[in-house]
Design an enzyme around this catalytic site. Structure first.
Site, PDB file in Angstrom:
ATOM      1  N   ASP A   1      -5.226   6.225   1.840  1.00  0.00           N
ATOM      2  CA  ASP A   1      -5.517   4.887   1.342  1.00  0.00           C
ATOM      3  C   ASP A   1      -7.013   4.634   1.572  1.00  0.00           C
ATOM      4  O   ASP A   1      -7.581   5.081   2.580  1.00  0.00           O
ATOM      5  CB  ASP A   1      -4.676   3.861   2.126  1.00  0.00           C
ATOM      6  CG  ASP A   1      -4.646   2.500   1.469  1.00  0.00           C
ATOM      7  OD1 ASP A   1      -5.719   1.876   1.327  1.00  0.00           O
ATOM      8  OD2 ASP A   1      -3.562   2.047   1.085  1.00  0.00           O
TER       9      ASP A   1
ATOM     10  N   HIS B   1       0.834  -1.204   0.000  1.00  0.00           N
ATOM     11  CA  HIS B   1       0.000   0.000   0.000  1.00  0.00           C
ATOM     12  C   HIS B   1       0.870   1.257   0.000  1.00  0.00           C
ATOM     13  O   HIS B   1       0.521   2.267  -0.610  1.00  0.00           O
ATOM     14  CB  HIS B   1      -0.907   0.012   1.242  1.00  0.00           C
ATOM     15  CG  HIS B   1      -1.995  -1.021   1.188  1.00  0.00           C
ATOM     16  ND1 HIS B   1      -3.323  -0.691   1.007  1.00  0.00           N
ATOM     17  CD2 HIS B   1      -1.954  -2.366   1.262  1.00  0.00           C
ATOM     18  CE1 HIS B   1      -4.048  -1.807   0.992  1.00  0.00           C
ATOM     19  NE2 HIS B   1      -3.235  -2.831   1.156  1.00  0.00           N
TER      20      HIS B   1
END
Ligand code: UDP
Length: 455
Positions: free
Chosen positions: A116, A25
């Site tokens: 995110d 990520h």
């Protein structure tokens, strides 16, 4: 373009990025930040102290602000990851709001936040403070579509996963079969479904969703998300190709080891080496490791195999992997993008993590797909059956590994492998077209910059 910030006098507007502390990520988030920075934006990284990025690895004008978390380590793939992510969001919620409020008070130039998708608590904090927030989906559009479809998948009985229905097509979500549906077997289905609902809700209430994908591989999936979310959607990927000078990975890498790997590849004929890596999270047990080793040895091809410390459940096995020393190189970590770019690499045995997949597509490397959990299951389906640049490895067994690699690489001329290589080569060109001036990803990036300029 007039809407771009002027970086010449250092007055670019500040974007606050909030990456999730998993390598898969963080890497795309930092690549996106590099792309924004290169176009004049100042960057502040709001990060957890868990896997905190090293400021020395980034441009000197990046600012770093930390948020403490109770956990000292990320849970292993065998633990309840969904419950961990809920707890992580909850434990950071107040600190996100506090740090963002302080930044807004101190730095009038903060124009937006990019979190995110998983950080629904950061999305909420930004909403409460009235600062525009964009969400970055670091995996595929198909994966986000699965998030959106999850309530229907549950209501229509496709989940919980039932092995006897594994090959049934899921009408609500083509091209998936039941076995391709995203799930985490170590997490409760209710917790996982609740988590996905919060991701989708956060994105729906955001100022826009950024996707690390591109038109040629997921056009319909992006359209479906646009229709379903009603916020701007920016498919700017693959991000590994968007940032011309990608920042160093937030992972200790031994540069001497990297050189040894690349020197070893230099000694091998073009297209002869199989690269094997299961990413940064997936684990195998000692039995599976031994089966994989035997399968690799059986192929007859040279191989470069990443066996991370911690990748083996239950600790390092007390067994002899019986590897052919002259053909196999086993390393704890590899400079993956450079490896995939190397002419000696002919195929990639991968866990079908999204970053690994787009990195392989970017270099035209065919894949043997061995998905372990979560979005990897669906990504393998796309690689093998939609883009048809890979073959499925049906479980970690000596024979399944050997036969998948045989289909891709021979020995001998294999027509199927040749066609897969041609399609992989074709997709590599499409990546180039997408990111080139006027290409779909380039236009999406300009759209994103324009959106940010309007905040
Ligand atoms: N990676 C790497 N060297 C390795 C293994 C992985 O550089 O030996 C990088 C890889 O290039 C990718 C990331 O780690 O960018 C893994 O992300 P992915 O989404 O493929 O899988 P995850 O680790 O999230 O399961």
């Amino acid at each position: 373009m007039s809407l771009l910030c002027d970086r010449s006098n250092g007055t670019g507007r500040r974007v606050v990025i909030i990456p999730l502390p998993y390598l898969g990520h963080m890497t795309p988030m930092f690549r996106l930040a590099a792309a924004l920075h290169a176009r004049g934006h100042a960057i502040t990284v709001l990060h957890t102290e868990l896997h905190a990025p090293d400021p020395a690895s980034y441009p000197s004008d990046y600012r770093f602000v930390g948020v403490g978390v109770p956990a000292a380590e990320l849970p292993a793939a065998s633990e309840d990851i969904a419950a961990f992510l809920v707890a992580l969001n909850d434990s950071c919620a107040a600190a996100f709001k506090d740090r963002l409020a302080a930044m807004l008070a101190a730095e009038g130039s903060v124009c937006c936040v990019v979190t995110d998708v998983v950080w629904f608590s950061a999305q909420a904090a930004a909403r409460e403070l009235g600062v525009p927030a964009l969400a970055l989906m670091t995996s595929s559009a198909a994966s986000f579509r699965t998030f959106m479809a999850y309530p229907a998948l549950l209501a229509n009985g496709h989940l919980p996963y039932d092995e006897s229905r594994r090959d049934h097509l899921v009408e609500e979500l083509p091209p998936f079969r039941v076995r391709d549906l995203q799930r985490i077997d170590t997490s409760s289905l209710d917790t996982f479904a609740g988590l996905l609902e919060r991701f989708v809700d956060g994105a729906r209430r955001s100022s826009g969703l950024i996707l690390n994908t591109f038109h040629s591989i997921e056009d319909q999936e992006v359209r479906n998300i646009r229709d379903g979310l009603a916020v701007p959607v920016f498919p700017v990927g693959p991000l590994n190709k968007i940032s011309s000078s990608p920042p160093p990975l937030p992972q200790d890498q031994d540069q001497d080891q990297d050189c040894l790997i690349l020197d070893w590849l230099d000694t091998k004929p073009t297209g002869s080496v199989l690269f094997v890596s299961l990413g940064s999270v997936a684990t195998v047990d000692a039995q599976e490791l031994a089966e994989l080793a035997r399968g690799l040895a059986d192929t007859g091809h040279p191989f470069l195999w990443v066996v991370r410390p911690g990748m083996i459940r239950g600790g390092p096995p007390d067994l002899d992997l019986e590897l052919p020393a002259d053909r196999g190189m086993v390393v704890p970590w590899a400079p993956q993008e450079e490896v995939l770019r190397h002419a000696a690499v002919g195929a990639f045995l991968t866990h079908s993590g999204w970053n690994s997949t787009v990195e392989a597509l970017s270099e035209g490397v065919p894949m043997a797909c061995l998905p372990c959990f979560g979005d990897q299951l669906g990504t393998a389906r796309y690689a093998c059956h939609v883009w048809r640049v890979g073959v499925e490895v049906q479980g970690i067994k000596r024979d399944t590994v050997r036969s998948a690699i045989h289909r891709l690489m021979g020995p001998g001329a294999i027509e199927e492998g040749k066609e897969i290589r041609e399609r992989a080569h074709d997709l590599k060109s499409k990546v180039g077209q997408s990111i080139a001036q006027g290409g779909s990803s380039h236009m999406a990036l300009l759209g994103l910059l324009e959106k940010i300029a309007c905040f």
